[in-house]
Design a protein around this motif. Structure first.
Motif, PDB file in Angstrom:
ATOM      1  N   ASN A 102       9.543   5.162  22.919  1.00 63.15           N
ATOM      2  CA  ASN A 102       9.549   6.520  22.197  1.00 63.15           C
ATOM      3  C   ASN A 102       9.381   6.479  20.592  1.00 63.15           C
ATOM      4  O   ASN A 102      10.045   7.460  19.806  1.00 63.15           O
ATOM      5  N   TRP A 103       8.634   5.375  20.257  1.00 66.54           N
ATOM      6  CA  TRP A 103       8.620   5.113  18.878  1.00 66.54           C
ATOM      7  C   TRP A 103       7.921   6.255  18.084  1.00 66.54           C
ATOM      8  O   TRP A 103       8.489   6.861  17.034  1.00 66.54           O
ATOM      9  N   ASP A 104       6.994   6.883  18.485  1.00 65.94           N
ATOM     10  CA  ASP A 104       6.093   7.999  17.851  1.00 65.94           C
ATOM     11  C   ASP A 104       7.014   9.344  17.547  1.00 65.94           C
ATOM     12  O   ASP A 104       6.819  10.163  17.019  1.00 65.94           O
ATOM     13  N   LYS A 105       7.985   9.249  18.622  1.00 67.70           N
ATOM     14  CA  LYS A 105       9.086  10.635  18.559  1.00 67.70           C
ATOM     15  C   LYS A 105      10.094  10.623  17.419  1.00 67.70           C
ATOM     16  O   LYS A 105      10.766  11.691  17.304  1.00 67.70           O
ATOM     17  N   GLU A 106      10.397   9.499  17.120  1.00 67.54           N
ATOM     18  CA  GLU A 106      11.504   9.365  16.271  1.00 67.54           C
ATOM     19  C   GLU A 106      11.161   8.629  14.833  1.00 67.54           C
ATOM     20  O   GLU A 106      11.652   9.114  13.975  1.00 67.54           O
ATOM     21  N   ARG A 107      10.276   7.877  14.854  1.00 70.61           N
ATOM     22  CA  ARG A 107       9.998   6.918  13.737  1.00 70.61           C
ATOM     23  C   ARG A 107       8.962   7.543  12.809  1.00 70.61           C
ATOM     24  O   ARG A 107       7.910   8.077  13.484  1.00 70.61           O
ATOM     25  N   GLY A 108       9.074   7.492  11.642  1.00 69.52           N
ATOM     26  CA  GLY A 108       7.711   7.884  10.733  1.00 69.52           C
ATOM     27  C   GLY A 108       7.554   9.691  10.846  1.00 69.52           C
ATOM     28  O   GLY A 108       6.238   9.761  10.647  1.00 69.52           O
ATOM     29  N   GLN A 109       8.677  10.077  10.970  1.00 70.38           N
ATOM     30  CA  GLN A 109       8.187  11.506  11.263  1.00 70.38           C
ATOM     31  C   GLN A 109       7.890  12.311   9.979  1.00 70.38           C
ATOM     32  O   GLN A 109       7.229  13.573  10.080  1.00 70.38           O
ATOM     33  N   ASP A 110       7.870  11.895   8.772  1.00 69.45           N
ATOM     34  CA  ASP A 110       7.307  12.584   7.686  1.00 69.45           C
ATOM     35  C   ASP A 110       6.036  11.805   7.248  1.00 69.45           C
ATOM     36  O   ASP A 110       6.014  10.660   6.539  1.00 69.45           O
ATOM     37  N   LYS A 111       4.932  12.613   7.890  1.00 67.56           N
ATOM     38  CA  LYS A 111       3.684  12.036   7.551  1.00 67.56           C
ATOM     39  C   LYS A 111       3.404  11.836   6.144  1.00 67.56           C
ATOM     40  O   LYS A 111       2.268  10.965   5.866  1.00 67.56           O
ATOM     41  N   ALA A 112       3.608  12.770   5.333  1.00 63.04           N
ATOM     42  CA  ALA A 112       3.387  12.700   3.920  1.00 63.04           C
ATOM     43  C   ALA A 112       4.110  11.326   3.160  1.00 63.04           C
ATOM     44  O   ALA A 112       3.643  11.195   2.049  1.00 63.04           O
ATOM     45  N   ASN A 113       5.048  10.779   3.854  1.00 62.65           N
ATOM     46  CA  ASN A 113       5.796   9.674   3.306  1.00 62.65           C
ATOM     47  C   ASN A 113       5.929   8.831   4.121  1.00 62.65           C
ATOM     48  O   ASN A 113       6.989   8.263   4.770  1.00 62.65           O
ATOM     49  N   PRO A 114       4.972   7.894   4.554  1.00 68.72           N
ATOM     50  CA  PRO A 114       4.665   6.870   5.477  1.00 68.72           C
ATOM     51  C   PRO A 114       6.057   5.631   4.952  1.00 68.72           C
ATOM     52  O   PRO A 114       6.228   5.491   3.703  1.00 68.72           O
ATOM     53  N   ASP A 115       6.650   5.170   6.015  1.00 69.64           N
ATOM     54  CA  ASP A 115       7.525   4.077   5.556  1.00 69.64           C
ATOM     55  C   ASP A 115       7.252   2.929   6.393  1.00 69.64           C
ATOM     56  O   ASP A 115       6.241   2.657   7.090  1.00 69.64           O
ATOM     57  N   ALA A 149       0.978  -1.232  -0.137  1.00 68.05           N
ATOM     58  CA  ALA A 149      -0.097  -0.192   0.062  1.00 68.05           C
ATOM     59  C   ALA A 149       0.931   1.222  -0.020  1.00 68.05           C
ATOM     60  O   ALA A 149       0.725   2.232  -0.637  1.00 68.05           O
ATOM     61  N   ILE A 150       1.909   1.329   0.884  1.00 64.26           N
ATOM     62  CA  ILE A 150       2.881   2.375   0.856  1.00 64.26           C
ATOM     63  C   ILE A 150       3.319   2.666  -0.497  1.00 64.26           C
ATOM     64  O   ILE A 150       3.399   3.670  -1.141  1.00 64.26           O
ATOM     65  N   LEU A 151       3.788   1.546  -1.343  1.00 64.01           N
ATOM     66  CA  LEU A 151       4.311   1.676  -2.889  1.00 64.01           C
ATOM     67  C   LEU A 151       3.416   2.385  -3.696  1.00 64.01           C
ATOM     68  O   LEU A 151       3.512   3.054  -4.429  1.00 64.01           O
ATOM     69  N   VAL A 152       2.029   1.767  -3.637  1.00 70.17           N
ATOM     70  CA  VAL A 152       1.020   2.239  -4.294  1.00 70.17           C
ATOM     71  C   VAL A 152       0.938   3.680  -4.296  1.00 70.17           C
ATOM     72  O   VAL A 152       0.529   4.508  -5.034  1.00 70.17           O
ATOM     73  N   ALA A 153       1.014   4.283  -2.836  1.00 71.46           N
ATOM     74  CA  ALA A 153       0.857   5.686  -2.476  1.00 71.46           C
ATOM     75  C   ALA A 153       2.196   6.384  -3.079  1.00 71.46           C
ATOM     76  O   ALA A 153       1.798   7.725  -3.279  1.00 71.46           O
ATOM     77  N   GLY A 154       3.070   5.660  -3.783  1.00 74.75           N
ATOM     78  CA  GLY A 154       3.922   6.463  -4.407  1.00 74.75           C
ATOM     79  C   GLY A 154       5.277   6.685  -3.545  1.00 74.75           C
ATOM     80  O   GLY A 154       6.056   7.824  -3.592  1.00 74.75           O
TER      81      GLY A 154
END
Length: 215
Positions: A174-187, A13-18
Motif C-alpha cells: 500500500n505504499w502509494d496510499k500512505e507514503r509521499g502524500q504531499d506531492k508538492a514536497n517529495p521526500d 535533487a529533493i534538496l535543490v527543489a527546496g
C-alpha cells in the motif's frame, strides 16, 4: 551507478527543489528530562512492544528496536507534515517538541530483542535472493544496496532486520496510499515507490518473510 548512489542523487535533487532534508542531524545540546522521556517511551511501548520488538494485535505494529535514529526522526516528521498518512501517528507525533523528537529517535537504537518471527518459511530462500540480488527483470535493485548486507540500515535508510513480516507486507503493498502524500514536497519515500510498485505479491511476501527472521 549503484542504487545507493542513485538514491543519494535523488535526495540531492529533493534538496535543490527546496524540500527539507530527509536526513536529520543530531541536535547538539538538546536534551529532555529522563522522567519525560520515560513517559513517552512507555507510551510508545503500549503499541510497539515492551522492548520495541513490535506487536501483533488488530494490526501489526512495527518493530522500533535497533532502528536508525535518522529514519525514525524522518518518519515522525513525515507524520507531522502529513507526508505520511496515519491518523494515530499524527496525533502522537504532532505534539512532540524538537528535543523530544531527537530523544525518541535515539532511544530505540540500542534495543535488540529477538525478532518475533512467525512468517512462513517456505519462501525464505526466494526472499534472500531478492534481498541480495534484486529482480533485474522488473528493474528492482538488491535491497542490500541501500539497507546493507545485514539489513540493519544506515542513516536515512531504515533497518529491516527483524521487522514484522505482516507489517512489511502491508506497507509495501500500500505504499502509494500512505507514503509521499504531499506531492508538492517529495521526500525520500520516492526512492521506494517504483520498487514497491514493481514487486509482485509473492515477491513481497517472500522478502518480508526472509527479513523478519534476521537478527
Amino acid at each position: 551507478m549503484k542504487i545507493r548512489e542513485l538514491a543519494s542523487t535523488l535526495l540531492a535533487a529533493i534538496l535543490v527543489a527546496g524540500v527539507p532534508a530527509p536526513s536529520f542531524a543530531e541536535d547538539k545540546g538538546i536534551d529532555v528530562p529522563a522522567r519525560e522521556l520515560k513517559a513517552k517511551t512507555d507510551y510508545c511501548k503500549t503499541c510497539h512492544g515492551l522492548s520495541g520488538q513490535g506487536f501483533r494485535g488488530s494490526f501489526p505494529m512495527p518493530r522500533l528496536a535497533g532502528q536508525q535514529p535518522e529514519y525514525v526522526k524522518n518518519q515522525l516528521q513525515a507524520f507531522i507534515e502529513r507526508r505520511r498518512t496515519n491518523p494515530v501517528m499524527f496525533n502522537v507525533s504532532h505534539v512532540l517538541t524538537p528535543a523530544m523528537l531527537t530523544a525518541l529517535s535515539t532511544y530505540f537504537k540500542d534495543l535488540n530483542p529477538k525478532p518475533l518471527g512467525g512468517a512462513p518459511r517456505d519462501s525464505l530462500a526466494a526472499g534472500k535472493k531478492i534481498y541480495e540480488e534484486g529482480v533485474p527483470a522488473a528493474e528492482v535493485p538488491p535491497c542490500a544496496s541501500c539497507h546493507g548486507p545485514d539489513a540493519k540500515g544506515a542513516d536515512a535508510f531504515p533497518r529491516l532486520a527483524g521487522q514484522l513480516h505482516d507489517y512489511m507486507i502491508r506497507k509495501l503493498s500500500n505504499w502509494d496510499k500512505e507514503r509521499g502524500q504531499d506531492k508538492a514536497n517529495p521526500d525520500n519515500s520516492a526512492i521506494m515507490q517504483p520498487i514497491a510498485h514493481n514487486l509482485t505479491e509473492a515477491q513481497i511476501k517472500a522478502v518480508a518473510a526472509y527479513l523478519s527472521y534476521l537478527e
